[in-house]
Design an enzyme around this catalytic site. Structure first.
Site, PDB file in Angstrom:
ATOM      1  N   SER A 114       0.825  -1.195   0.000  1.00 34.35           N
ATOM      2  CA  SER A 114       0.000   0.000   0.000  1.00 34.35           C
ATOM      3  C   SER A 114       0.869   1.258   0.000  1.00 34.35           C
ATOM      4  CB  SER A 114      -0.945  -0.058   1.200  1.00 34.35           C
ATOM      5  OG  SER A 114      -1.888   0.983   1.168  1.00 34.35           O
ATOM      6  N   HIS A 150      -2.698  -1.139  -4.063  1.00 34.87           N
ATOM      7  CA  HIS A 150      -4.148  -1.268  -4.049  1.00 34.87           C
ATOM      8  C   HIS A 150      -4.787   0.103  -3.883  1.00 34.87           C
ATOM      9  CE1 HIS A 150      -4.656  -1.803   0.619  1.00 34.87           C
ATOM     10  NE2 HIS A 150      -3.844  -0.829   0.316  1.00 34.87           N
TER      11      HIS A 150
END
Length: 188
Positions: free
Chosen positions: A91, A116
């Site tokens: 992330s 993501h």
């Protein structure tokens, strides 16, 4: 040091790693660690504009706004920040890993990288970023996409599509994607 702010070991001026310009992000990206790393990068950059700074990344992700702050400081650092993914860069951690100086971003052979949807980290700390309205969330997502575009060279639609779901990558896949430049054990 002001009361209430813990002194982290790497902030102690006589710490050998600090003097050698080695910094570590080995936790979630939160406001405090982002501020401390930003301050160190600025300080080390002012201290010597020619010697690179090495940022080792082992992060499960974290908050987007502090992550973008660190990414932006890395981009403005005169000596350049070399990034090394040591185990996981998920992330926001993957954005920091990608944010290193071009051709100086390395993933160790057993590092996993994951990109993501930025919105998935908004709700981990409900007091920090959940107060954002939908327009702010869209703007943050676009800032993250633009950062990945700048570092990977991929078109907007590819990054936007890939962020829709978790994309786990082995080091070679992260290299092919453009998040890192080198896979191995040598310093970038």
């Amino acid at each position: 040091m002001p009361v209430g702010i813990p002194q982290l070991p790497f902030l102690v001026p006589d710490n050998r790693l600090y003097r050698a310009r080695f910094l570590f992000l080995s936790q979630e990206v939160q406001t405090e660690i982002s501020n401390q790393l930003c301050a160190l990068i600025v300080h080390l950059g002012l201290e010597d504009k020619t010697e690179p700074i090495y940022l080792y990344v082992h992060s499960p992700g974290g908050l987007v706004i502090p992550g973008l702050a660190l990414y932006n400081i890395m981009q403005s650092s005169k000596p350049g920040v070399h990034t090394i993914g040591i185990a996981r860069a998920y992330s926001t951690g993957s954005l920091i890993l990608a944010g290193g100086k071009m051709l100086k971003r390395l993933a160790l052979p057993h590092c996993t990288v994951m990109i993501h949807q930025p919105a998935s980290s908004y709700f981990e700390d409900p007091l920090a970023e959940s107060g954002l309205d939908a327009e702010d969330m869209v703007e943050l997502r676009n800032l993250v996409i633009q950062a990945y575009i700048a570092k990977t060279g991929k078109p907007y639609w590819v990054i936007a599509d890939d962020l829709e779901r978790d994309q786990l990558m082995a080091p070679e896949e992260a290299r092919a994607y453009g998040i890192v430049d080198v896979v191995g054990y040598d310093k970038p």
